[in-house]
Design a protein around this motif. Structure first.
Motif, short mmCIF file in Angstrom:
data_model
loop_
_atom_site.label_atom_id
_atom_site.label_comp_id
_atom_site.label_asym_id
_atom_site.label_seq_id
_atom_site.Cartn_x
_atom_site.Cartn_y
_atom_site.Cartn_z
N VAL A 265 0.85 -1.19 0.00
CA VAL A 265 0.00 0.00 0.00
C VAL A 265 0.88 1.23 0.00
O VAL A 265 2.06 1.18 0.37
N VAL A 266 0.30 2.35 -0.42
CA VAL A 266 1.02 3.62 -0.44
C VAL A 266 0.21 4.61 0.38
O VAL A 266 -0.95 4.88 0.07
N MET A 267 0.82 5.13 1.43
CA MET A 267 0.14 6.04 2.34
C MET A 267 0.50 7.49 2.04
O MET A 267 1.62 7.78 1.61
N THR A 268 -0.44 8.37 2.29
CA THR A 268 -0.16 9.80 2.09
C THR A 268 -0.89 10.64 3.11
O THR A 268 -2.02 10.33 3.51
N ALA A 269 -0.22 11.68 3.58
CA ALA A 269 -0.82 12.65 4.49
C ALA A 269 -0.61 14.06 3.95
O ALA A 269 -1.55 14.83 3.82
N SER A 270 0.64 14.37 3.59
CA SER A 270 0.96 15.73 3.12
C SER A 270 0.12 16.12 1.91
O SER A 270 -0.38 17.25 1.81
N ALA A 271 -0.06 15.18 0.97
CA ALA A 271 -0.83 15.51 -0.24
C ALA A 271 -2.28 15.82 0.09
O ALA A 271 -2.90 16.68 -0.53
N LEU A 272 -2.84 15.13 1.09
CA LEU A 272 -4.22 15.37 1.48
C LEU A 272 -4.37 16.70 2.19
O LEU A 272 -5.40 17.39 2.05
N LEU A 273 -3.36 17.07 2.96
CA LEU A 273 -3.39 18.37 3.63
C LEU A 273 -3.13 19.50 2.62
O LEU A 273 -3.68 20.59 2.74
N HIS A 275 -3.70 19.34 -0.84
CA HIS A 275 -4.69 19.42 -1.92
C HIS A 275 -6.12 19.14 -1.48
O HIS A 275 -7.04 19.37 -2.26
N GLY A 276 -6.30 18.60 -0.28
CA GLY A 276 -7.63 18.24 0.18
C GLY A 276 -7.86 16.74 0.12
O GLY A 276 -7.21 16.02 -0.64
N PRO A 277 -8.81 16.22 0.93
CA PRO A 277 -9.06 14.77 0.98
C PRO A 277 -9.42 14.16 -0.37
O PRO A 277 -9.13 12.99 -0.63
N GLU A 278 -10.06 14.94 -1.23
CA GLU A 278 -10.47 14.41 -2.53
C GLU A 278 -9.29 14.10 -3.44
O GLU A 278 -9.47 13.47 -4.50
N HIS A 279 -8.09 14.49 -3.05
CA HIS A 279 -6.91 14.20 -3.87
C HIS A 279 -6.66 12.70 -3.97
O HIS A 279 -5.96 12.25 -4.90
N VAL A 280 -7.22 11.93 -3.04
CA VAL A 280 -7.12 10.47 -3.14
C VAL A 280 -7.65 10.01 -4.49
O VAL A 280 -7.10 9.12 -5.14
N GLY A 281 -8.75 10.62 -4.95
CA GLY A 281 -9.33 10.27 -6.23
C GLY A 281 -8.40 10.56 -7.39
O GLY A 281 -8.35 9.80 -8.38
N VAL A 282 -7.65 11.65 -7.31
CA VAL A 282 -6.68 12.00 -8.35
C VAL A 282 -5.58 10.94 -8.41
O VAL A 282 -5.18 10.50 -9.50
N LEU A 283 -5.11 10.52 -7.24
CA LEU A 283 -4.07 9.49 -7.20
C LEU A 283 -4.58 8.17 -7.74
O LEU A 283 -3.89 7.48 -8.51
N ALA A 284 -5.80 7.79 -7.35
CA ALA A 284 -6.37 6.51 -7.79
C ALA A 284 -6.62 6.49 -9.29
O ALA A 284 -6.29 5.51 -9.97
#
Length: 337
Positions: A265-273, A275-284
């Motif tokens: 798995v690949v974890m992220t915190a800085s990107a969510l802070l 760009h916002g929580p919805e950035h998960v969708g951009v990564l996916a």
């Protein structure tokens, strides 16, 4: 596109995991990252110091009244019913979070000493945690502390928590061991279901005008991913447990690079802070697009393609990579060594 993956024995719909951060401090933040496609959420960390401070506060409050109205038992403050002193708000939030989303919610314990972890971990399991992440954050600044002492502390903490809970355990490691591979293998053999590489030490900075030390909290950058990616590639075929990548994830390319190295798995915190929580969708979506473009039907097909091969000498591989890097750089900048 099949983005599902296994982590700590849990089947996740996506390899992208929201790591411990303020995003998970509210149910709204948790729901937003899950709605955006996160495969799991690591709850913000419960710190050993928080628990100790609350225990002292509760003790002082009780002692202040112990000489008054002794016959009235309900005069004394009630002890928390959810878990050990200082853990109640966290455990209640964990319980609500686990009930609010349909992906695993992983609790996080941040500390540096063996004592007290077992009872807290047990309460986290009871509150609905799908797994625990043990964040052993300790800077061995005392000159009398040896490398063996630091490693022994990690193993003692893991052993205590392992005995107390039945849910999966991941250990979040520092990159500063003298022999990271040996420590990883020892934790793997001692019962860790996974390793998270790596913890970022929040190093303080200096304000030269005010002449004072200031906090050094900064977002991670993609260049910081090189060290954990190197170790994930080395450990991929050398430990039995899962490998979680963290640090330096901002774009889909960073996710892909970690998976190619061998991360589960690949974890992220800085990107969510950032760009916002919805950035998960951009990564996916970026990951899915890359897999399709390269002809892979699933994440499993690409995982570990650039890991150090099973049976290869990891040290020699790392040395060879170092030499190749110098040779390539020499062509651009002249002799570097």
């Amino acid at each position: 596109m099949d983005l599902s993956t296994d982590y700590l024995g849990l089947r996740l719909r996506s390899p992208i995991v929201a790591s411990a951060s303020p995003v998970s401090a509210t149910l709204d933040g948790i729901r937003r990252v899950v709605d955006a496609g996160a495969g799991a959420v690591v709850l913000y960390s419960l710190f050993e110091e928080q628990v100790r401070a609350q225990e002292v506060e509760d003790l002082l409050l009780t002692e202040a009244h112990e000489g008054a109205f002794g016959e009235a038992l309900d005069y004394f403050p009630n002890a928390p019913s959810v878990g050990p002193a200082g853990t109640t708000p966290y455990l209640r939030h964990l319980e609500r979070a686990a009930a609010a989303v349909d992906v695993p919610v992983i609790a996080s314990l941040n500390g540096s000493t063996p004592g007290g972890w077992t009872s807290i971990a047990s309460s986290m399991e009871s509150a609905g945690a799908a797994a625990l992440e043990l964040n052993v954050y300790a800077v061995p600044g005392d000159e009398g502390v040896t490398g063996a002492d630091v490693e022994r502390r990690h193993l003692e903490i893991l052993a205590g928590v392992r005995e107390a809970v039945s849910i999966p355990l991941a250990v979040k490691l520092s990159p500063f061991f003298s022999a990271t591979g040996d420590v990883a293998a020892a934790l793997d053999a001692a019962g860790a279901d996974g390793l998270v590489l790596f913890n970022r030490f929040l190093q303080p900075d200096v304000d030269t005008e005010a002449i004072r030390v200031v906090p050094g909290v900064t977002f991670s950058s993609p260049v910081e991913a090189r060290l954990p990616r190197t170790w994930i590639a080395i450990l991929r075929h050398r430990v039995h447990g899962s490998l979680a990548a963290t640090t330096g994830v901002d774009a889909a390319e960073d996710v892909v690079a970690y998976l190619l190295a061998g991360a589960d798995v690949v974890m992220t915190a800085s990107a969510l802070l950032r760009h916002g929580p919805e950035h998960v969708g951009v990564l996916a979506s970026g990951l899915a697009a890359w897999l399709e473009r390269k002809g892979f039907a699933s994440v499993d097909g690409a995982r570990g393609l650039l890991a150090v091969p099973e049976g290869a000498h990891a040290g020699a591989e790392a040395r060879a990579g170092y030499v190749r890097a110098l040779e390539e750089a020499r062509g651009h900048y002249g002799s570097l060594a």
